[in-house]
Design a protein around this motif. Structure first.
Motif, PDB file in Angstrom:
ATOM      1  N   CYS A   1      -7.313  -1.118  -0.856  1.00 34.65           N
ATOM      2  CA  CYS A   1      -7.441   0.308  -1.177  1.00 34.65           C
ATOM      3  C   CYS A   1      -6.127   1.042  -0.898  1.00 34.65           C
ATOM      4  O   CYS A   1      -5.684   1.871  -1.704  1.00 34.65           O
ATOM      5  CB  CYS A   1      -8.563   0.943  -0.353  1.00 34.65           C
ATOM      6  SG  CYS A   1     -10.233   0.568  -0.924  1.00 34.65           S
ATOM      7  N   ALA A   2      -5.506   0.744   0.257  1.00 34.09           N
ATOM      8  CA  ALA A   2      -4.258   1.416   0.609  1.00 34.09           C
ATOM      9  C   ALA A   2      -3.159   1.102  -0.403  1.00 34.09           C
ATOM     10  O   ALA A   2      -2.438   2.003  -0.860  1.00 34.09           O
ATOM     11  CB  ALA A   2      -3.825   0.997   2.014  1.00 34.09           C
ATOM     12  N   LEU A   3      -3.029  -0.169  -0.774  1.00 38.23           N
ATOM     13  CA  LEU A   3      -1.985  -0.555  -1.721  1.00 38.23           C
ATOM     14  C   LEU A   3      -2.278  -0.023  -3.123  1.00 38.23           C
ATOM     15  O   LEU A   3      -1.381   0.455  -3.824  1.00 38.23           O
ATOM     16  CB  LEU A   3      -1.848  -2.080  -1.752  1.00 38.23           C
ATOM     17  CG  LEU A   3      -1.351  -2.719  -0.453  1.00 38.23           C
ATOM     18  CD1 LEU A   3      -1.410  -4.242  -0.540  1.00 38.23           C
ATOM     19  CD2 LEU A   3       0.079  -2.270  -0.155  1.00 38.23           C
TER      20      LEU A   3
ATOM     21  N   LEU B   1       2.775  -8.902  -6.345  1.00 37.51           N
ATOM     22  CA  LEU B   1       4.096  -8.472  -5.891  1.00 37.51           C
ATOM     23  C   LEU B   1       4.844  -7.587  -6.893  1.00 37.51           C
ATOM     24  O   LEU B   1       5.510  -6.631  -6.468  1.00 37.51           O
ATOM     25  CB  LEU B   1       4.939  -9.703  -5.528  1.00 37.51           C
ATOM     26  CG  LEU B   1       4.426 -10.503  -4.317  1.00 37.51           C
ATOM     27  CD1 LEU B   1       5.323 -11.698  -4.044  1.00 37.51           C
ATOM     28  CD2 LEU B   1       4.338  -9.610  -3.082  1.00 37.51           C
ATOM     29  N   PRO B   2       4.775  -7.846  -8.219  1.00 39.90           N
ATOM     30  CA  PRO B   2       5.493  -6.942  -9.138  1.00 39.90           C
ATOM     31  C   PRO B   2       5.043  -5.489  -9.052  1.00 39.90           C
ATOM     32  O   PRO B   2       5.868  -4.574  -9.132  1.00 39.90           O
ATOM     33  CB  PRO B   2       5.172  -7.538 -10.520  1.00 39.90           C
ATOM     34  CG  PRO B   2       4.883  -8.969 -10.269  1.00 39.90           C
ATOM     35  CD  PRO B   2       4.191  -9.000  -8.945  1.00 39.90           C
ATOM     36  N   PHE B   3       3.728  -5.268  -8.859  1.00 38.05           N
ATOM     37  CA  PHE B   3       3.245  -3.900  -8.749  1.00 38.05           C
ATOM     38  C   PHE B   3       3.712  -3.247  -7.454  1.00 38.05           C
ATOM     39  O   PHE B   3       4.030  -2.057  -7.416  1.00 38.05           O
ATOM     40  CB  PHE B   3       1.714  -3.867  -8.843  1.00 38.05           C
ATOM     41  CG  PHE B   3       1.198  -4.081 -10.238  1.00 38.05           C
ATOM     42  CD1 PHE B   3       1.195  -3.042 -11.149  1.00 38.05           C
ATOM     43  CD2 PHE B   3       0.730  -5.313 -10.642  1.00 38.05           C
ATOM     44  CE1 PHE B   3       0.725  -3.231 -12.449  1.00 38.05           C
ATOM     45  CE2 PHE B   3       0.262  -5.514 -11.930  1.00 38.05           C
ATOM     46  CZ  PHE B   3       0.260  -4.469 -12.840  1.00 38.05           C
ATOM     47  N   LEU B   4       3.753  -4.030  -6.374  1.00 37.06           N
ATOM     48  CA  LEU B   4       4.252  -3.486  -5.112  1.00 37.06           C
ATOM     49  C   LEU B   4       5.742  -3.193  -5.221  1.00 37.06           C
ATOM     50  O   LEU B   4       6.241  -2.240  -4.607  1.00 37.06           O
ATOM     51  CB  LEU B   4       3.989  -4.482  -3.973  1.00 37.06           C
ATOM     52  CG  LEU B   4       2.521  -4.838  -3.738  1.00 37.06           C
ATOM     53  CD1 LEU B   4       2.380  -5.734  -2.519  1.00 37.06           C
ATOM     54  CD2 LEU B   4       1.680  -3.586  -3.563  1.00 37.06           C
ATOM     55  N   ALA B   5       6.452  -3.993  -6.016  1.00 34.68           N
ATOM     56  CA  ALA B   5       7.877  -3.736  -6.227  1.00 34.68           C
ATOM     57  C   ALA B   5       8.091  -2.409  -6.939  1.00 34.68           C
ATOM     58  O   ALA B   5       9.106  -1.728  -6.726  1.00 34.68           O
ATOM     59  CB  ALA B   5       8.502  -4.878  -7.034  1.00 34.68           C
ATOM     60  N   ILE B   6       7.128  -2.017  -7.779  1.00 40.33           N
ATOM     61  CA  ILE B   6       7.239  -0.739  -8.489  1.00 40.33           C
ATOM     62  C   ILE B   6       7.234   0.420  -7.498  1.00 40.33           C
ATOM     63  O   ILE B   6       8.001   1.388  -7.639  1.00 40.33           O
ATOM     64  CB  ILE B   6       6.095  -0.587  -9.508  1.00 40.33           C
ATOM     65  CG1 ILE B   6       6.305  -1.539 -10.675  1.00 40.33           C
ATOM     66  CG2 ILE B   6       6.007   0.851 -10.010  1.00 40.33           C
ATOM     67  CD1 ILE B   6       5.199  -1.515 -11.696  1.00 40.33           C
ATOM     68  N   ILE B   7       6.376   0.322  -6.477  1.00 40.18           N
ATOM     69  CA  ILE B   7       6.338   1.373  -5.458  1.00 40.18           C
ATOM     70  C   ILE B   7       7.713   1.504  -4.816  1.00 40.18           C
ATOM     71  O   ILE B   7       8.248   2.602  -4.649  1.00 40.18           O
ATOM     72  CB  ILE B   7       5.268   1.060  -4.386  1.00 40.18           C
ATOM     73  CG1 ILE B   7       3.892   0.942  -5.032  1.00 40.18           C
ATOM     74  CG2 ILE B   7       5.262   2.143  -3.319  1.00 40.18           C
ATOM     75  CD1 ILE B   7       2.820   0.498  -4.048  1.00 40.18           C
ATOM     76  N   GLY B   8       8.289   0.352  -4.446  1.00 36.53           N
ATOM     77  CA  GLY B   8       9.612   0.369  -3.839  1.00 36.53           C
ATOM     78  C   GLY B   8      10.659   0.938  -4.784  1.00 36.53           C
ATOM     79  O   GLY B   8      11.539   1.705  -4.363  1.00 36.53           O
TER      80      GLY B   8
END
Length: 438
Positions: free
Chosen positions: A106-108, A225-232
């Motif tokens: 949920c947080a991510l 990981l690609p979606f988390l990279a978008i946040i970064g």
């Protein structure tokens, strides 16, 4: 005419119109026009169109449909399920690990979409049936997702912070940074409570002999990981001086859309039409609320209601923390009936002079206000997240969902208390990266 009488007229008129079920934007517009005509005469109609359109004449507002598009692209894909599965494989041996995995997902997911209902729906559709299948009580299975979904308006990028920044004319980038540490803190509080509650019950989701292999753990990461990279990437573009908030939002929307197409093969016309349809509907709704809330604020100021209330509160001989407690109580009550966007845009013109006069930091208060809005998302009678969860698990009574979410409400109230005692939790990161606020 006495400002008190005019204020009561506006208050009861607003409540009466909203009780009809009319959309928030139209409710605010009708009350604003009626009050102006009633107290200032028909000549006030000359300024209504100019005020409404002037409220939308802000380049920062371009970031809203871009962030909505970013969230719609992710919410329409199976990213929520993949996040949930990846975290479950890494946390399965922790007591309550399945619930904690859902909270982490949920947080991510909230950081990707900025939407509480979307987070509830995406993670809940996968997580709730799985938790119930593995024997978790209905209260924990549903209450945890309802609470976890509220993180969507606190963890940046957040539409709530964008609206608050526009309403207070404060830095959206600073507000985003201010929400990072409190968002992590609140997520940890949720997880600690879950760990304690499940450990106390002695429940285990997996057989003690069960093991996920390292290969299975790492195989769940490539889609996540690609979606988390978008946040970064969005945060780097925003704080590295590369892009404005609107440009960073456009960058994030483009990358999320491309990843949804490439990773989840969402290239069919009907998939893309659904994404842009949802984006358009939500964006227009938010922008309509913004325009009519500006008109509502103009009415309050023109009738001298905002100034009169601020002067009256400033004249009260009370401690500023008593004042803040009263404001929190008002926000909690309002959150039970109105959506966060409406509350922020309606109350900020009234609260801003009071908060600044009391010596509170408006960036810090933005975080406090947002957590109050989170509580409203899981408390009746409106409690949007409760109804989203009830739609996912219709056989679970709404009362049980509410009962399961109450411990997480207490976690939110604890977070507000901690932020009041240690305001640096919210202001430290923006001050460190962007310098002290002027």
């Amino acid at each position: 005419m006495n400002p008190l009488f005019m204020g009561l007229f506006v208050l009861f008129g607003t409540l009466l119109v909203m009780m009809t079920g009319m959309p928030i934007a139209f409710s605010l517009g009708i009350v604003s026009v009626a009050a102006l005509v009633a107290f200032e005469g028909p000549r006030s109609l000359d300024f209504i169109a100019e005020t409404f359109l002037g409220g939308l004449d802000d380049f920062t507002l371009v970031s809203i449909p871009m962030f909505v598009l970013m969230g719609a692209a992710v919410a329409s894909s199976r990213a929520g399920r993949d996040l949930y599965e990846a975290l479950d494989r890494w946390l399965y041996r922790v007591p309550g690990g399945l619930v904690i995995s859902n909270l982490g997902a949920c947080a991510l997911f909230a950081a990707l979409t900025g939407s509480s209902p979307a987070t509830c729906a995406a993670i809940g559709k996968m997580g709730i049936p799985e938790m119930r299948k593995r024997g978790y009580p209905d209260e924990i299975a549903t209450g945890s997702i309802a609470a976890g979904g509220t993180l969507g308006i606190l963890i940046p990028p957040s539409l709530t912070f964008i609206l608050y920044g526009i309403a207070t004319e404060s830095s959206i980038g600073r507000l985003f940074l201010a929400g990072v540490v409190p968002g992590i803190m609140l997520t940890v509080l949720f997880m600690v409570w879950t760990w304690f509650a499940v450990r106390r019950s002695g429940h285990r989701a997996y057989d003690p002999a069960f093991r996920w292999t390292w290969k299975e753990k790492f195989s769940a990461l490539p889609k996540v990981l690609p979606f988390l990279a978008i946040i970064g990437a969005v945060m780097w573009a925003l704080y590295g001086g590369v892009a404005t908030p609107s440009e960073a939002a456009g960058l994030g929307a483009l990358f999320c859309l491309l990843l949804a197409i490439v990773i989840y093969r969402m290239w069919r016309i009907q998939d893309l039409v659904a994404i842009f349809r949802d984006t358009t509907k939500e964006s227009v709704m938010i922008l309509m609320i913004i325009g009519t809330s500006i008109l509502f604020s103009y009415m309050l100021t023109n009738l001298y209601l905002t100034q009169s209330l601020a002067e009256w509160i400033a004249s009260l001989d009370v401690n500023r923390w008593v004042l803040l407690a009263a404001i929190n109580a008002m926000l909690l009550l309002a959150g039970c009936f109105l959506p966060p966007a409406a509350i922020i845009l309606m109350t900020t013109p009234i609260l801003l002079p009071i908060i600044t006069a009391a010596g509170f930091d408006i960036i810090w208060f933005g975080v406090i206000l947002t957590i109050n809005m989170e509580v409203g998302l899981i408390t009746p009678p409106v409690g949007l997240n409760l109804y989203v969860i009830n739609g996912i698990a219709p056989d679970v009574p709404l009362s049980r969902i509410l009962w399961g979410s109450l411990p997480y409400v207490l976690c939110m109230l604890l977070a507000i208390l901690i932020l009041c005692i240690f305001p640096g939790i919210a202001t430290w990161l923006p001050d460190m990266l962007m310098g002290p606020a002027m």
